[in-house]
Write a protein that holds these residues in place. Structure first.
Motif, PDB file in Angstrom:
ATOM      1  N   PHE A 354     112.305   6.647  24.836  1.00  0.00           N
ATOM      2  CA  PHE A 354     111.314   5.794  25.502  1.00  0.00           C
ATOM      3  C   PHE A 354     109.952   6.495  25.561  1.00  0.00           C
ATOM      4  O   PHE A 354     108.899   5.883  25.300  1.00  0.00           O
ATOM      5  CB  PHE A 354     111.776   5.471  26.931  1.00  0.00           C
ATOM      6  N   GLN A 355     109.975   7.764  25.928  1.00  0.00           N
ATOM      7  CA  GLN A 355     108.715   8.516  26.063  1.00  0.00           C
ATOM      8  C   GLN A 355     107.987   8.609  24.728  1.00  0.00           C
ATOM      9  O   GLN A 355     106.776   8.401  24.655  1.00  0.00           O
ATOM     10  CB  GLN A 355     109.014   9.907  26.607  1.00  0.00           C
ATOM     11  N   LYS A 356     108.711   8.902  23.651  1.00  0.00           N
ATOM     12  CA  LYS A 356     108.073   9.089  22.347  1.00  0.00           C
ATOM     13  C   LYS A 356     107.606   7.778  21.724  1.00  0.00           C
ATOM     14  O   LYS A 356     106.647   7.772  20.940  1.00  0.00           O
ATOM     15  CB  LYS A 356     109.042   9.797  21.400  1.00  0.00           C
ATOM     16  N   THR A 357     108.297   6.681  22.060  1.00  0.00           N
ATOM     17  CA  THR A 357     107.922   5.396  21.462  1.00  0.00           C
ATOM     18  C   THR A 357     107.028   4.567  22.368  1.00  0.00           C
ATOM     19  O   THR A 357     106.630   3.460  22.013  1.00  0.00           O
ATOM     20  CB  THR A 357     109.176   4.570  21.131  1.00  0.00           C
ATOM     21  N   ASN A 358     106.706   5.127  23.553  1.00  0.00           N
ATOM     22  CA  ASN A 358     105.836   4.442  24.505  1.00  0.00           C
ATOM     23  C   ASN A 358     106.424   3.088  24.928  1.00  0.00           C
ATOM     24  O   ASN A 358     105.729   2.094  25.063  1.00  0.00           O
ATOM     25  CB  ASN A 358     104.432   4.245  23.915  1.00  0.00           C
ATOM     26  N   THR A 359     107.738   3.057  25.102  1.00  0.00           N
ATOM     27  CA  THR A 359     108.432   1.873  25.592  1.00  0.00           C
ATOM     28  C   THR A 359     109.117   2.210  26.907  1.00  0.00           C
ATOM     29  O   THR A 359     109.280   3.380  27.262  1.00  0.00           O
ATOM     30  CB  THR A 359     109.484   1.378  24.574  1.00  0.00           C
ATOM     31  N   ARG A 360     109.570   1.153  27.641  1.00  0.00           N
ATOM     32  CA  ARG A 360     110.196   1.356  28.947  1.00  0.00           C
ATOM     33  C   ARG A 360     111.585   0.731  29.044  1.00  0.00           C
ATOM     34  O   ARG A 360     112.359   1.093  29.927  1.00  0.00           O
ATOM     35  CB  ARG A 360     109.302   0.777  30.054  1.00  0.00           C
ATOM     36  N   GLN A 361     111.850  -0.228  28.186  1.00  0.00           N
ATOM     37  CA  GLN A 361     113.112  -0.934  28.254  1.00  0.00           C
ATOM     38  C   GLN A 361     113.794  -0.902  26.893  1.00  0.00           C
ATOM     39  O   GLN A 361     113.151  -0.803  25.848  1.00  0.00           O
ATOM     40  CB  GLN A 361     112.896  -2.394  28.680  1.00  0.00           C
ATOM     41  N   GLN A 362     115.113  -1.036  26.927  1.00  0.00           N
ATOM     42  CA  GLN A 362     115.880  -1.001  25.689  1.00  0.00           C
ATOM     43  C   GLN A 362     115.512  -2.168  24.779  1.00  0.00           C
ATOM     44  O   GLN A 362     115.435  -2.019  23.563  1.00  0.00           O
ATOM     45  CB  GLN A 362     117.376  -1.026  26.017  1.00  0.00           C
ATOM     46  N   SER A 363     115.218  -3.320  25.373  1.00  0.00           N
ATOM     47  CA  SER A 363     114.844  -4.484  24.563  1.00  0.00           C
ATOM     48  C   SER A 363     113.514  -4.249  23.837  1.00  0.00           C
ATOM     49  O   SER A 363     113.337  -4.665  22.688  1.00  0.00           O
ATOM     50  CB  SER A 363     114.747  -5.732  25.451  1.00  0.00           C
ATOM     51  N   GLN A 364     112.562  -3.574  24.528  1.00  0.00           N
ATOM     52  CA  GLN A 364     111.285  -3.247  23.876  1.00  0.00           C
ATOM     53  C   GLN A 364     111.507  -2.286  22.719  1.00  0.00           C
ATOM     54  O   GLN A 364     110.890  -2.434  21.649  1.00  0.00           O
ATOM     55  CB  GLN A 364     110.323  -2.616  24.895  1.00  0.00           C
ATOM     56  N   LEU A 365     112.376  -1.321  22.928  1.00  0.00           N
ATOM     57  CA  LEU A 365     112.655  -0.345  21.871  1.00  0.00           C
ATOM     58  C   LEU A 365     113.272  -1.027  20.659  1.00  0.00           C
ATOM     59  O   LEU A 365     112.858  -0.761  19.518  1.00  0.00           O
ATOM     60  CB  LEU A 365     113.598   0.736  22.409  1.00  0.00           C
ATOM     61  N   VAL A 366     114.233  -1.900  20.882  1.00  0.00           N
ATOM     62  CA  VAL A 366     114.883  -2.596  19.772  1.00  0.00           C
ATOM     63  C   VAL A 366     113.876  -3.439  19.011  1.00  0.00           C
ATOM     64  O   VAL A 366     113.828  -3.436  17.772  1.00  0.00           O
ATOM     65  CB  VAL A 366     116.042  -3.472  20.298  1.00  0.00           C
ATOM     66  N   SER A 367     113.035  -4.177  19.736  1.00  0.00           N
ATOM     67  CA  SER A 367     112.023  -5.008  19.083  1.00  0.00           C
ATOM     68  C   SER A 367     111.053  -4.155  18.276  1.00  0.00           C
ATOM     69  O   SER A 367     110.671  -4.521  17.156  1.00  0.00           O
ATOM     70  CB  SER A 367     111.264  -5.810  20.146  1.00  0.00           C
ATOM     71  N   LEU A 368     110.670  -3.012  18.847  1.00  0.00           N
ATOM     72  CA  LEU A 368     109.726  -2.123  18.167  1.00  0.00           C
ATOM     73  C   LEU A 368     110.318  -1.575  16.872  1.00  0.00           C
ATOM     74  O   LEU A 368     109.678  -1.594  15.817  1.00  0.00           O
ATOM     75  CB  LEU A 368     109.345  -0.973  19.102  1.00  0.00           C
ATOM     76  N   LEU A 369     111.560  -1.116  16.938  1.00  0.00           N
ATOM     77  CA  LEU A 369     112.174  -0.524  15.754  1.00  0.00           C
ATOM     78  C   LEU A 369     112.439  -1.558  14.673  1.00  0.00           C
ATOM     79  O   LEU A 369     112.308  -1.269  13.483  1.00  0.00           O
ATOM     80  CB  LEU A 369     113.482   0.177  16.145  1.00  0.00           C
ATOM     81  N   ARG A 370     112.806  -2.751  15.079  1.00  0.00           N
ATOM     82  CA  ARG A 370     113.095  -3.778  14.084  1.00  0.00           C
ATOM     83  C   ARG A 370     111.843  -4.222  13.333  1.00  0.00           C
ATOM     84  O   ARG A 370     111.913  -4.642  12.182  1.00  0.00           O
ATOM     85  CB  ARG A 370     113.762  -4.980  14.752  1.00  0.00           C
ATOM     86  N   SER A 371     110.709  -4.164  14.002  1.00  0.00           N
ATOM     87  CA  SER A 371     109.457  -4.536  13.320  1.00  0.00           C
ATOM     88  C   SER A 371     108.715  -3.331  12.775  1.00  0.00           C
ATOM     89  O   SER A 371     107.718  -3.470  12.073  1.00  0.00           O
ATOM     90  CB  SER A 371     108.536  -5.282  14.291  1.00  0.00           C
ATOM     91  N   ALA A 372     109.219  -2.123  13.135  1.00  0.00           N
ATOM     92  CA  ALA A 372     108.625  -0.859  12.662  1.00  0.00           C
ATOM     93  C   ALA A 372     107.139  -0.784  12.949  1.00  0.00           C
ATOM     94  O   ALA A 372     106.350  -0.338  12.135  1.00  0.00           O
ATOM     95  CB  ALA A 372     108.882  -0.671  11.172  1.00  0.00           C
TER      96      ALA A 372
END
Length: 379
Positions: A354-372
């Motif tokens: 979360f810290q490295k990707t500047n996200t706070r929730q698992q759903s945000q992380l998944v969305s971020l990674l899927r769209s790269a």
């Protein structure tokens, strides 16, 4: 001195102005002044109590003597500079009048530096200063030449405003050049491409990484008459929207706009991520014109989410595997079991992700990674 025609004087001034804009031409400017005054030697010099203040643009420089000037003779030059510091800027002076003819001839500077260069009588003026450091122009006559007369002094006095401006420009441009070169050197060492675009998508600056990306014949980006274009038409429309959004955000920081996108190569694969942000204007730039900084980064095959996450966000291999598992639909418990670690350890990895990707929730992380996408830090 022989009467000078206007063309000769103007030609010399032209050489001086060229030297002001190009450091490599300063020696030629000094040579033009030497010829104008029929001298044996001419020099623009920076003098001060610290070696960083020293500079010299002289006619026919003797490298061995120049090394002595900044070496064993340095204390003597600093002492002489202290004597000259009280002379007003623009006031024309002669060496022997300031230092005393006998004292000057007995000095190490004259014995070991001036005399070997046939500098037997000097005419000079101080041009500009900064604290105890200052610049001067000095022209010398040789042993077998007549000394400078009142007409020579009058000519140097008339040229003083030009000489002062030359030195001021040279100092300013020199600082800008150093800052520019240091900045470009630092940007070239960054492992991503950085390019600055104007409103018409023209590239005004590109670092080494961006040059390499744009030189790829099969890459996702290319240049047409200096303008940046995406290879795929759909990407081009989105790229234009990306730049326009960054330009709008410069005027309204609270306005929402798309900050990043994926650009596709010739075969349709995900090849580049692009992140756009407003570029700060330069002092000479119109504030309303606006420029955009685009960060470009090559992506590995999109199906390899572990490599993509590692490359985009500097995740460790373990963190990237967790992130990939989550993006593929696994729960945190399932990802922990697959990695053979406790759920508490998995939560520690997730917090770091979360810290490295500047996200706070698992759903945000998944969305971020899927769209790269590349996240921007919040203002």
């Amino acid at each position: 001195m022989p009467r000078l025609d206007v063309d000769t004087v103007m030609s010399t001034i032209d050489r001086l102005l060229v030297g002001a804009m190009d450091e490599g031409q300063m020696q030629a400017a000094a040579e033009a002044m030497r010829q104008l005054f029929n001298g044996s030697k001419a020099c623009f010099a920076g003098i001060g109590p610290h070696p960083d203040d020293w500079a010299s643009y002289a006619t026919d420089p003797d490298e061995a003597l120049q090394e002595r000037c900044t070496g064993e003779l340095a204390p003597d030059f600093i002492e002489m500079g202290g004597t000259l510091r009280d002379i007003p800027y623009g006031a024309i002076y002669r060496d022997h009048e300031v230092f005393g003819a006998e004292a000057l001839r007995n000095s190490r500077v004259w014995q070991e530096w001036m005399r070997p260069q046939d500098m037997f009588g000097g005419l000079a003026c101080r041009l500009a200063g900064n604290g105890q450091a200052f610049w001067l122009f000095d022209v010398q006559r040789g042993r077998h030449q007549e000394g400078f007369d009142a007409e020579d002094a009058a000519l140097l006095e008339k040229l003083y405003p030009v000489l002062r401006r030359v030195v001021e420009l040279r100092r300013h441009i020199g600082r800008v050049t150093i800052q520019r070169d240091e900045a470009r050197g630092a940007l070239d060492r960054i492992a991503i491409g950085l390019a600055i675009l104007d409103q018409d998508m023209r590239i005004t600056y590109a670092n080494e990484g961006a040059d390499e990306i744009l030189a790829d014949p099969d890459g996702a980006l290319r240049l047409r008459q200096g303008r940046l274009f995406a290879r795929q038409p759909a990407d081009q429309r989105q790229l234009r929207q990306l730049v326009e959004g960054a330009l709008r955000s410069a005027l309204d920081p609270l306005a929402h706009h798309q900050a990043s996108m994926i650009l596709h190569g010739e075969d349709g694969s995900h090849s580049l991520s692009a992140c756009a942000m407003p570029a700060p204007p330069s002092p000479a730039q119109d504030q309303a014109a606006g420029q955009v900084l685009i960060a470009l980064r090559r992506l590995e095959t999109a199906t390899n989410l572990v490599a993509c996450a590692r490359q985009l966000f500097d995740l460790t291999d373990t963190e990237a595997k967790f992130a990939s598992a989550l993006a593929s639909g696994s729960s945190l418990t399932e990802a922990a079991e697959a990695q053979g670690v406790r759920i508490s350890t998995a939560r520690t990895h997730l917090a770091r992700i979360f810290q490295k990707t500047n996200t706070r929730q698992q759903s945000q992380l998944v969305s971020l990674l899927r769209s790269a996408e590349l996240p921007l830090r919040p203002r």
